[in-house]
Enzyme design. Sequence first.
Site, short mmCIF file in Angstrom:
data_model
loop_
_atom_site.label_atom_id
_atom_site.label_comp_id
_atom_site.label_asym_id
_atom_site.label_seq_id
_atom_site.Cartn_x
_atom_site.Cartn_y
_atom_site.Cartn_z
N ASP A 1 7.61 -5.53 -0.47
CA ASP A 1 8.02 -5.18 0.88
C ASP A 1 9.52 -4.88 0.85
O ASP A 1 9.92 -3.78 0.53
CB ASP A 1 7.66 -6.37 1.78
CG ASP A 1 7.90 -6.13 3.25
OD1 ASP A 1 7.81 -4.97 3.67
OD2 ASP A 1 8.16 -7.09 3.99
N PHE B 1 1.92 -4.31 8.86
CA PHE B 1 1.69 -5.65 8.36
C PHE B 1 0.21 -5.76 8.03
O PHE B 1 -0.65 -5.50 8.86
CB PHE B 1 2.10 -6.73 9.36
CG PHE B 1 2.22 -8.07 8.70
CD1 PHE B 1 3.36 -8.41 8.00
CD2 PHE B 1 1.15 -8.96 8.74
CE1 PHE B 1 3.45 -9.64 7.34
CE2 PHE B 1 1.24 -10.19 8.08
CZ PHE B 1 2.39 -10.52 7.38
N VAL B 2 -0.08 -6.11 6.77
CA VAL B 2 -1.48 -6.14 6.33
C VAL B 2 -1.93 -7.55 5.94
O VAL B 2 -1.11 -8.39 5.57
CB VAL B 2 -1.72 -5.16 5.15
CG1 VAL B 2 -1.57 -3.71 5.60
CG2 VAL B 2 -0.78 -5.46 3.98
P1 IMP Z 1 9.49 -8.99 -0.28
O1 IMP Z 1 10.30 -10.06 -0.92
O2 IMP Z 1 10.05 -8.60 1.07
O3 IMP Z 1 9.24 -7.78 -1.15
O4 IMP Z 1 8.14 -9.61 0.17
C1 IMP Z 1 7.19 -9.96 -0.68
C2 IMP Z 1 6.29 -11.00 -0.06
O5 IMP Z 1 6.23 -10.93 1.36
C3 IMP Z 1 4.90 -10.70 -0.52
O6 IMP Z 1 4.66 -11.34 -1.75
C4 IMP Z 1 4.06 -11.21 0.61
O7 IMP Z 1 3.77 -12.58 0.40
C5 IMP Z 1 4.90 -11.05 1.83
N1 IMP Z 1 4.54 -9.83 2.61
C6 IMP Z 1 5.21 -8.67 2.68
N2 IMP Z 1 4.58 -7.77 3.45
C7 IMP Z 1 3.44 -8.37 3.85
C8 IMP Z 1 2.32 -7.94 4.66
O8 IMP Z 1 2.23 -6.81 5.15
N3 IMP Z 1 1.34 -8.86 4.83
C9 IMP Z 1 1.38 -10.12 4.30
N4 IMP Z 1 2.38 -10.55 3.53
C10 IMP Z 1 3.41 -9.69 3.31
#
Ligand code: IMP
Length: 180
Positions: A107, A156-157
């Site tokens: 994300d 958001f999934v």
């Molecule tokens: P990042 O550090 O922002 O890249 O986020 C990574 C973590 O955020 C992922 O491993 C997920 O656990 C959570 N996350 C990010 N987007 C989503 C989503 O759309 N649905 C559910 N969890 C998410």
Amino acid sequence: MDIKEYNDKIKSILITKEEIDEAIKKAGKKIDKLYDGRPILLVSILKGAFVFMADLCRAVSVPCEIGFMCAKSYYNGTQSSGIVNITMDLDKDVSNYHLVIVEDIIDTGRTLNDVVKLLKARNPLSLTVVTLLDKPDRRVVEFKADISLFTIPDLFVIGYGLDCGEFYRNLPYIAEYKEK
Ligand code: IMP
Ligand code: MG
């Protein structure tokens, strides 16, 4: 939350179970080709990647060990806290391993950026990142996975390991979550 409210939050199916299965088969073959018989250590980032890990490990044919790390970046709901916490670390010395990091979704990029930095500092033989989903529109920290199965828009999934408030991880497909 009652059952009606629970079901109402599942807006629509974005990726079916069949599409996921197909993509995982291909990813398994890519990993086999990349490592060409050499043993690997698959490292799943909990909790979100546990379902993906279970299927991906059965799609590879090279000798593989599995390991788990817990990284938390979402405190609750759908908002990223911006702070990545390693709440459980690997239980082995990785300096003798070809590491394959298995993540559910990229994300902002913060989680993998931190996890990869940490693991590279431990001098593994090599390090490859596989992600089930990629949301490139939301990137805050530049990060690119070596293998990415699906690129999705800024939604958001839930499902297939991904949660909202700890629910929905057990859905067999990826769905869009209805945010009010
Ligand atoms: P990042 O550090 O922002 O890249 O986020 C990574 C973590 O955020 C992922 O491993 C997920 O656990 C959570 N996350 C990010 N987007 C989503 C989503 O759309 N649905 C559910 N969890 C998410
Ligand atoms: Mg996760």
